[in-house]
Design an enzyme around this catalytic site. Sequence first.
Site, PDB file in Angstrom:
ATOM      1  N   ALA A  83       3.406  -1.456  -4.219  1.00  0.00           N
ATOM      2  CA  ALA A  83       4.402  -3.155  -3.975  1.00  0.00           C
ATOM      3  C   ALA A  83       4.055  -3.217  -2.260  1.00  0.00           C
ATOM      4  CB  ALA A  83       5.363  -3.540  -4.700  1.00  0.00           C
ATOM      5  N   SER A 127      -2.785   1.894   5.130  1.00  0.00           N
ATOM      6  CA  SER A 127      -3.843   1.310   5.021  1.00  0.00           C
ATOM      7  C   SER A 127      -4.869   1.314   6.155  1.00  0.00           C
ATOM      8  CB  SER A 127      -3.747  -0.491   5.116  1.00  0.00           C
ATOM      9  OG  SER A 127      -4.683  -1.698   5.555  1.00  0.00           O
ATOM     10  N   GLU A 129      -6.342  -0.550   8.213  1.00  0.00           N
ATOM     11  CA  GLU A 129      -5.428  -1.848   8.958  1.00  0.00           C
ATOM     12  C   GLU A 129      -4.546  -1.277  10.222  1.00  0.00           C
ATOM     13  OE1 GLU A 129      -6.340  -5.346   8.824  1.00  0.00           O
ATOM     14  OE2 GLU A 129      -8.188  -4.516   7.934  1.00  0.00           O
ATOM     15  N   TYR A 151       1.134  -7.924   9.052  1.00  0.00           N
ATOM     16  CA  TYR A 151       0.886  -7.003   7.681  1.00  0.00           C
ATOM     17  C   TYR A 151       0.138  -5.298   8.257  1.00  0.00           C
ATOM     18  CZ  TYR A 151      -1.857  -4.325   4.531  1.00  0.00           C
ATOM     19  OH  TYR A 151      -2.639  -3.594   3.481  1.00  0.00           O
ATOM     20  N   ARG A 186     -10.148  -8.169  -7.897  1.00  0.00           N
ATOM     21  CA  ARG A 186      -9.422  -7.768  -6.437  1.00  0.00           C
ATOM     22  C   ARG A 186      -8.907  -9.223  -6.156  1.00  0.00           C
ATOM     23  NH1 ARG A 186      -7.040  -6.226  -1.698  1.00  0.00           N
ATOM     24  NH2 ARG A 186      -9.034  -5.431  -0.312  1.00  0.00           N
TER      25      ARG A 186
HETATM   26  P1  NDP Z   1      -2.164  -6.520  -4.093  1.00  0.00           P
HETATM   27  O1  NDP Z   1      -1.873  -8.061  -3.355  1.00  0.00           O
HETATM   28  O2  NDP Z   1      -2.852  -6.856  -5.577  1.00  0.00           O
HETATM   29  O3  NDP Z   1      -1.177  -6.683  -5.259  1.00  0.00           O
HETATM   30  C1  NDP Z   1       0.362  -6.083  -4.767  1.00  0.00           C
HETATM   31  C2  NDP Z   1       1.398  -6.078  -5.545  1.00  0.00           C
HETATM   32  O4  NDP Z   1       2.251  -5.528  -4.862  1.00  0.00           O
HETATM   33  C3  NDP Z   1       1.156  -7.074  -7.125  1.00  0.00           C
HETATM   34  O5  NDP Z   1       1.621  -5.929  -8.076  1.00  0.00           O
HETATM   35  C4  NDP Z   1       2.574  -7.794  -6.220  1.00  0.00           C
HETATM   36  O6  NDP Z   1       2.778  -8.271  -7.675  1.00  0.00           O
HETATM   37  C5  NDP Z   1       3.731  -6.414  -5.753  1.00  0.00           C
HETATM   38  N1  NDP Z   1       4.347  -7.035  -4.850  1.00  0.00           N
HETATM   39  C6  NDP Z   1       4.162  -7.994  -3.559  1.00  0.00           C
HETATM   40  N2  NDP Z   1       5.400  -8.681  -3.175  1.00  0.00           N
HETATM   41  C7  NDP Z   1       7.083  -7.674  -4.082  1.00  0.00           C
HETATM   42  C8  NDP Z   1       8.065  -6.795  -3.599  1.00  0.00           C
HETATM   43  N3  NDP Z   1       8.617  -8.417  -2.898  1.00  0.00           N
HETATM   44  N4  NDP Z   1       8.645  -7.056  -5.070  1.00  0.00           N
HETATM   45  C9  NDP Z   1       7.932  -6.170  -5.725  1.00  0.00           C
HETATM   46  N5  NDP Z   1       6.797  -5.767  -6.283  1.00  0.00           N
HETATM   47  C10 NDP Z   1       5.744  -7.253  -4.969  1.00  0.00           C
HETATM   48  O7  NDP Z   1      -2.491  -5.355  -3.462  1.00  0.00           O
HETATM   49  P2  NDP Z   1      -3.574  -4.195  -4.159  1.00  0.00           P
HETATM   50  O8  NDP Z   1      -3.618  -3.527  -6.000  1.00  0.00           O
HETATM   51  O9  NDP Z   1      -5.449  -4.681  -3.768  1.00  0.00           O
HETATM   52  O10 NDP Z   1      -3.187  -2.378  -3.171  1.00  0.00           O
HETATM   53  C11 NDP Z   1      -2.056  -2.083  -3.247  1.00  0.00           C
HETATM   54  C12 NDP Z   1      -1.658  -2.007  -2.172  1.00  0.00           C
HETATM   55  O11 NDP Z   1      -2.336  -1.174  -1.269  1.00  0.00           O
HETATM   56  C13 NDP Z   1      -0.796  -2.569  -0.857  1.00  0.00           C
HETATM   57  O12 NDP Z   1       0.048  -2.277  -0.579  1.00  0.00           O
HETATM   58  C14 NDP Z   1      -2.037  -3.055  -0.799  1.00  0.00           C
HETATM   59  O13 NDP Z   1      -1.525  -3.275   0.622  1.00  0.00           O
HETATM   60  C15 NDP Z   1      -2.504  -0.875   0.082  1.00  0.00           C
HETATM   61  N6  NDP Z   1      -3.926  -1.387   1.009  1.00  0.00           N
HETATM   62  C16 NDP Z   1      -5.113  -1.756   0.035  1.00  0.00           C
HETATM   63  C17 NDP Z   1      -6.184  -2.069   0.246  1.00  0.00           C
HETATM   64  C18 NDP Z   1      -7.671  -2.516  -0.432  1.00  0.00           C
HETATM   65  O14 NDP Z   1      -8.449  -2.703   0.916  1.00  0.00           O
HETATM   66  N7  NDP Z   1      -6.933  -2.567  -1.969  1.00  0.00           N
HETATM   67  C19 NDP Z   1      -6.387  -1.467   1.189  1.00  0.00           C
HETATM   68  C20 NDP Z   1      -5.297  -0.351   1.674  1.00  0.00           C
HETATM   69  C21 NDP Z   1      -3.855  -0.538   1.345  1.00  0.00           C
HETATM   70  P3  NDP Z   1       2.882  -9.977  -7.845  1.00  0.00           P
HETATM   71  O15 NDP Z   1       1.555  -9.567  -8.837  1.00  0.00           O
HETATM   72  O16 NDP Z   1       4.355 -10.642  -8.486  1.00  0.00           O
HETATM   73  O17 NDP Z   1       2.279 -10.419  -6.255  1.00  0.00           O
HETATM   74  P1  GDP Z   2      -8.762  -6.947   5.395  1.00  0.00           P
HETATM   75  O1  GDP Z   2      -9.784  -6.124   5.904  1.00  0.00           O
HETATM   76  O2  GDP Z   2      -7.201  -6.429   4.749  1.00  0.00           O
HETATM   77  O3  GDP Z   2      -7.940  -8.151   5.856  1.00  0.00           O
HETATM   78  O4  GDP Z   2      -9.673  -8.423   4.426  1.00  0.00           O
HETATM   79  P2  GDP Z   2     -10.525  -9.237   4.166  1.00  0.00           P
HETATM   80  O5  GDP Z   2     -10.869  -8.856   2.427  1.00  0.00           O
HETATM   81  O6  GDP Z   2      -8.698 -10.657   3.717  1.00  0.00           O
HETATM   82  O7  GDP Z   2     -10.704  -9.704   4.824  1.00  0.00           O
HETATM   83  C1  GDP Z   2     -11.973  -8.643   5.946  1.00  0.00           C
HETATM   84  C2  GDP Z   2     -12.961  -9.267   7.149  1.00  0.00           C
HETATM   85  O8  GDP Z   2     -14.018 -10.763   6.507  1.00  0.00           O
HETATM   86  C3  GDP Z   2     -12.555  -9.686   7.939  1.00  0.00           C
HETATM   87  O9  GDP Z   2     -11.983  -9.488   9.272  1.00  0.00           O
HETATM   88  C4  GDP Z   2     -12.336 -11.666   7.892  1.00  0.00           C
HETATM   89  O10 GDP Z   2     -12.445 -11.612   9.054  1.00  0.00           O
HETATM   90  C5  GDP Z   2     -13.540 -11.887   7.247  1.00  0.00           C
HETATM   91  N1  GDP Z   2     -13.916 -12.977   6.766  1.00  0.00           N
HETATM   92  C6  GDP Z   2     -13.987 -13.628   6.989  1.00  0.00           C
HETATM   93  N2  GDP Z   2     -14.359 -15.086   6.229  1.00  0.00           N
HETATM   94  C7  GDP Z   2     -13.233 -15.194   5.264  1.00  0.00           C
HETATM   95  C8  GDP Z   2     -12.785 -15.689   4.377  1.00  0.00           C
HETATM   96  O11 GDP Z   2     -12.952 -16.885   3.968  1.00  0.00           O
HETATM   97  N3  GDP Z   2     -11.643 -14.791   3.499  1.00  0.00           N
HETATM   98  C9  GDP Z   2     -11.293 -13.499   4.067  1.00  0.00           C
HETATM   99  N4  GDP Z   2      -9.893 -13.718   3.304  1.00  0.00           N
HETATM  100  N5  GDP Z   2     -11.753 -13.339   4.935  1.00  0.00           N
HETATM  101  C10 GDP Z   2     -13.021 -13.890   5.771  1.00  0.00           C
END
Ligand code: NDP
Ligand code: GDP
Length: 327
Positions: A83, A127, A129, A151, A186
């Site tokens: 989360a 992450s 990031e 973040y 996603r």
């Molecule tokens: P998502 O944004 O798809 O999912 C985030 C989840 O966190 C959702 O289920 C959301 O619930 C829940 N959430 C947000 N706030 C709260 C809260 N206060 N209490 C309980 N639950 C909460 O993320 P991803 O599945 O893509 O990523 C999973 C994890 O991995 C995250 O921590 C992300 O930061 C990290 N991560 C992701 C990467 C990626 O490329 N996807 C890369 C590296 C790290 P709701 O559905 O209600 O919004």
């Molecule tokens: P992040 O790596 O977790 O920030 O994943 P994002 O998919 O949000 O962004 C990846 C990269 O795409 C970042 O460098 C953004 O600046 C670039 N980017 C360019 N245009 C966009 C846009 O319209 N939306 C998002 N989300 N990212 C964008």
Amino acid sequence: MKTALITGVTGQDGAYLAQFLLGKGYRVVGLMRRSASSDVIGERLRWLGVIDDVELVDGNLTDLSSLMRIIQSCNPDEVYNLAAQSFVASSWQQPLLTGSVTGLGAANVLEALRLLQCSARFYQASSSEMFGKIQQKMQSERTPFYPRSPYGIAKLYAHWMTVNYRESFGIHASSGILFNHESPLRGIEFVTRKVTDGVSRIKLGLAKELPLGNLEACRDWGHARDYVQAMWMMLQQDIPDDYVIATGRTTSIRELCRIAFAHVGLNYEDHVKINQNLLRPAEVDILLGDSSKARTTLGWQPKVPLEDLIREMVDADLVRHRDKQRS
Ligand code: NDP
Ligand code: GDP
């Protein structure tokens, strides 16, 4: 039967991880935060056909008491803390909330485990990031961090808390430093999905243009299904540790656009429009992960090449929009 507790179960990774663990015979308990739109929450679990097999419990990462109650009642063997407020761009709009959920939220889960003396193994979703303004051409577990957004900073706090609770209290806590991973599930605000959704709308005549920000940024993109397996593999190790999970290939947003538009016979240059408002206050220009440690120690490797991932996402968005048009 092992029990896994997943926070963030309604998100992209939570859904794929739930499906993966159910396939391994786990009882899966998913923490879900209360929402007035509860009818649409769980959409991803529904899409994967696993919503009826996950035990959804009401809680919030910012509420320690809810975490303690849930951990006490389900007595997990493994806890996956996925989360987060996970969208970088929003983290400048909501820096304090991001710190509270993405940073302190992880500390709450660790505290709940410690206070309850629960011996569950813990996974933290760290992450790439955290590398931000990169200090080495390829980023590994030994690369110094330099986060570039609220973040990234919140994730760094959660990462070091995980390391610290492992070293201080002997908790079996591992941190997966995952590079960007995508899928048809996603969130639509992330660039890959924004592009594949845009491509499908343009192809179907529902839109003409796709506004984007920085096209020159590069990311190391993999498939979420491959990446959740790595999370599980980390918790099967006797010794907890931190692992970079990445493909080792980096690609620009421009090239992502080219591949996605070409898949439906279009030229991205005819449709992509740069919108200055989408540029970020501070950018992470390039990320490229070195996952040798995970490959050697866990035996993990990514299976889905970027081109297949993008095509899968475009095709899924075409189906979604066609279904909407029919209904
Ligand atoms: P998502 O944004 O798809 O999912 C985030 C989840 O966190 C959702 O289920 C959301 O619930 C829940 N959430 C947000 N706030 C709260 C809260 N206060 N209490 C309980 N639950 C909460 O993320 P991803 O599945 O893509 O990523 C999973 C994890 O991995 C995250 O921590 C992300 O930061 C990290 N991560 C992701 C990467 C990626 O490329 N996807 C890369 C590296 C790290 P709701 O559905 O209600 O919004
Ligand atoms: P992040 O790596 O977790 O920030 O994943 P994002 O998919 O949000 O962004 C990846 C990269 O795409 C970042 O460098 C953004 O600046 C670039 N980017 C360019 N245009 C966009 C846009 O319209 N939306 C998002 N989300 N990212 C964008």
